[in-house]
Write a protein that holds these residues in place. Structure first.
Motif, mmCIF file in Angstrom:
data_model
loop_
_atom_site.group_PDB
_atom_site.id
_atom_site.type_symbol
_atom_site.label_atom_id
_atom_site.label_comp_id
_atom_site.label_asym_id
_atom_site.label_seq_id
_atom_site.Cartn_x
_atom_site.Cartn_y
_atom_site.Cartn_z
ATOM 1 N N GLY A 192 0.810 -1.219 0.000
ATOM 2 C CA GLY A 192 0.000 0.000 0.000
ATOM 3 C C GLY A 192 0.837 1.260 0.000
ATOM 4 N N CYS A 193 1.913 1.282 0.780
ATOM 5 C CA CYS A 193 2.780 2.469 0.847
ATOM 6 C C CYS A 193 3.505 2.703 -0.473
ATOM 7 C CB CYS A 193 3.790 2.317 1.984
ATOM 8 S SG CYS A 193 3.042 2.414 3.633
ATOM 9 N N VAL A 194 3.935 1.639 -1.128
ATOM 10 C CA VAL A 194 4.571 1.788 -2.438
ATOM 11 C C VAL A 194 3.576 2.351 -3.440
ATOM 12 C CG1 VAL A 194 5.632 0.548 -4.363
ATOM 13 C CG2 VAL A 194 6.303 0.012 -2.023
ATOM 14 N N GLY A 195 2.339 1.867 -3.387
ATOM 15 C CA GLY A 195 1.305 2.398 -4.277
ATOM 16 C C GLY A 195 1.055 3.880 -4.041
ATOM 17 N N VAL A 196 1.016 4.302 -2.776
ATOM 18 C CA VAL A 196 0.832 5.725 -2.454
ATOM 19 C C VAL A 196 2.015 6.540 -2.954
ATOM 20 C CG1 VAL A 196 0.699 7.369 -0.538
ATOM 21 C CG2 VAL A 196 -0.696 5.301 -0.501
ATOM 22 N N TYR A 197 3.226 5.977 -2.839
ATOM 23 C CA TYR A 197 4.415 6.685 -3.338
ATOM 24 C C TYR A 197 4.329 6.912 -4.843
ATOM 25 C CZ TYR A 197 9.119 7.165 -5.206
ATOM 26 O OH TYR A 197 10.213 7.578 -5.933
ATOM 27 N N PHE A 198 3.960 5.870 -5.597
ATOM 28 C CA PHE A 198 3.818 6.029 -7.051
ATOM 29 C C PHE A 198 2.752 7.061 -7.395
ATOM 30 C CE2 PHE A 198 5.442 1.476 -8.000
ATOM 31 C CZ PHE A 198 6.734 1.965 -7.988
#
Length: 575
Positions: free
Chosen positions: A156-162
């Protein structure tokens, strides 16, 4: 044409739908982890907050929202996997996809008993039962769920970063977001471990119930057949595993069938550097490049958000599909002509010849699809250009060593003024210099800092003239241009000379204003926009309308003399 536009518009809608579904699930996970962290306060506190959260997520609307988001997200991920023409992708994108596909396999074992035990068998599942089960009864399952927690949160955090990485405010907010991303799962795991140790200790020290008490209790509350419960929940879990794994297998089978069908109709992509690629019809140019190992830049990963993969069409054996809404918006932003297309969005239907407009250096030891250390992004900054007037004539009349001495003194003045004002010295160009202000978290003060640096440079050059006047018989005069606005900031250069710099209209205007200062024989020329952002007064300042190349309307510029620059210095010091 209309069908193509409608299809691409629906594609953008599906991207937003996938993002929205992901955010719903991330919100649920974040609330779940915060609830776990409250175990550090007390088990009763976590239980009370859990009941509050259940009011939202366990009512019919909340349940539909959560599980609808889960189904939508998984279906769209599988759809995206099917639509990809090649599984070759950048490492970070591959990790993100792998983590996403792993999550259902990790959570089914925990989610089914937690959500279905009460409605199916009347078993009330509370924190005490869950923690005891995962820490005391089956610690291996507890370890598995801890891993699942970290995988879900990381995904989820990687998705928010992208999603957020190119937002103008992200650079200043990223340290706080990173701290939250680290603290939330750490506190949740600490709460789980602390309560688990407490329950384990209670189980060891609790007095044993004698057989008579156990028999009396069983007559009041009939025991639940644990074997029946385990068998029923086990069948549900097995069904979910089979459905999910079957969906993945179906996607892979359909991909393979499509590949076999498309091999009969291949197209040829010729590159201007001599490379020749035979690719399946339907692949994008970028996908064909990656599949064949042709170096092809793509900072955004092939999502049409940047223009680094763009190509110039040299020849085409068949009409090319028109740009969609995503591609058209990006091409318009870079002012591309009709023969330029995005390699990630162009799916040619026939043979095509292209030239990579941002081709990597073939001698560089970079793998395919490697990205820069920091891709360019648009930021609101202030740019300062300064230059010595008539320094060419001055240098011709001086000894070379004297020229070097004067330049080093001048460079020191500029560098110290920029650094003390909070800016970044970008580069020296001959006897000129360029500085950037507002990088990172100081955008609101960028113009004020730039004007403070400009005033300090003018002041210190006057001091240098007074110091060297008797020995060198010279009088250095400075011209400074300052402008503020959006600019693309990123790592540029080659090898050891690569550095953080800025390009764009704001930089060009600032350079033009430095020339304007020379033309009007003043110390500083500052644009109306930069002066307004700085908050400094314009009373008594002379202004002029300056024509800027590439702009239809002239730019209002305020002209600041040496004496007036002292007022700027005083005002910026007070601020």
């Amino acid at each position: 044409m209309h069908q193509a536009i409608a299809a691409l518009s629906s594609e953008r809608f599906l991207q937003k739908l996938r993002l929205g579904a992901g955010l719903v699930m991330l919100t649920f996970v974040a609330m779940h982890l915060v609830n776990h962290a409250l175990l550090l306060v007390s088990l009763d506190t976590a239980e009370r907050v859990s009941r509050l959260f259940a009011l939202f997520w366990r009512n019919p609307a909340g349940t539909l929202l959560l599980y609808g988001a889960l189904v939508v997200h998984v279906v769209l991920v599988l759809r995206s996997l099917y639509r990809r023409r090649t599984l070759r992708m950048p490492a970070r994108e591959a990790v993100q996809t792998a983590l996403g596909l792993l999550i259902p396999l990790l959570i089914i074992e925990h989610a089914v008993p937690a959500r279905l035990s009460q409605p199916l068998y009347g078993i009330v599942v509370d924190y005490r039962m869950v923690v005891r089960s995962l820490w005391v009864v089956n610690p291996l399952q507890g370890f598995r769920q801890s891993v699942a927690l970290l995988v879900i949160w990381t995904h989820g955090c990687v998705g928010v970063y992208f999603w957020l990485r190119f937002r103008s405010w992200y650079a200043s907010a990223s340290p706080y977001l990173f701290a939250v991303a680290i603290l939330v799962p750490v506190l949740a795991l600490l709460g789980f471990a602390d309560t688990g140790r407490m329950l384990a200790h209670m189980a060891e020290t609790a007095p044993q119930m004698d057989p008579a008490q156990a028999e009396a209790l069983s007559t009041v509350r009939p025991p639940i057949d644990q074997a029946t419960v385990a068998e029923g929940l086990g069948r549900i879990k097995l069904s979910l595993y089979l459905v999910f794994l079957g969906a993945i297998a179906l996607v892979l089978v359909l991909r393979h069938m499509r590949t076999l069908a498309e091999r009969a109709s291949q197209i040829t992509i010729r590159y201007s550097n001599g490379a020749l690629v035979h690719a399946r019809r339907g692949l994008s140019v970028l996908e064909a490049s990656r599949q064949a190992g042709v170096p092809h830049y793509s900072v955004c990963g092939g999502k049409g958000r940047c223009s680094t993969c763009r190509v110039r069409i040299l020849d085409s054996a068949a009409p090319l599909p028109p740009p969609g809404s995503i591609e058209a918006a990006t091409l318009a932003r870079v002012h591309a002509d009709e023969h330029v297309r995005l390699g990630c969005q162009l799916h040619p239907e026939g043979d095509v010849s292209v030239a990579l407009l941002m081709a990597p250096n073939p001698a560089a030891s970079l793998p395919v699809a490697t990205e820069p250390v920091r891709p360019g992004r648009e930021e609101e900054i202030a740019v300062l250009f300064c230059d010595l007037r008539n320094f060419t004539d001055l240098s011709e009349a001086r000894l070379p060593y004297d020229v070097v001495f004067l330049l080093n003194r001048y460079f020191a003045i500029v560098g110290q003024a920029v650094e003390q004002a909070g800016g970044r010295l970008d580069k020296f160009i001959g006897d000129g210099a360029m500085a950037l202000f507002g990088l990172g978290a100081d955008r609101d003060q960028a113009a004020r800092q730039a004007l403070a640096a400009a005033a300090a440079i003018v002041r210190d050059i006057a001091h240098l003239n007074a110091e060297l006047g008797n020995d060198f018989s010279v009088r250095l005069r400075i011209a400074v241009g300052v402008h503020a606005g959006p600019s693309v900031v990123g790592m540029m250069g080659y090898g050891t000379t690569k550095s953080l710099t800025a390009v764009g209209d704001t930089v060009n205007v600032a350079s033009r204003l430095e020339t304007t200062a020379k033309e009007h024989d003043v110390a500083i020329a500052v644009s109306e926009r930069a002066l307004a952002q700085s908050g400094l007064e314009t009373d008594g300042l002379r202004h002029s309308e300056v024509a800027i190349r590439g702009r239809t309307a002239p730019l209002r510029v305020y002209l600041v003399t040496d004496d007036e620059s002292r007022r700027f210095a005083l005002e910026t010091e007070k601020a």
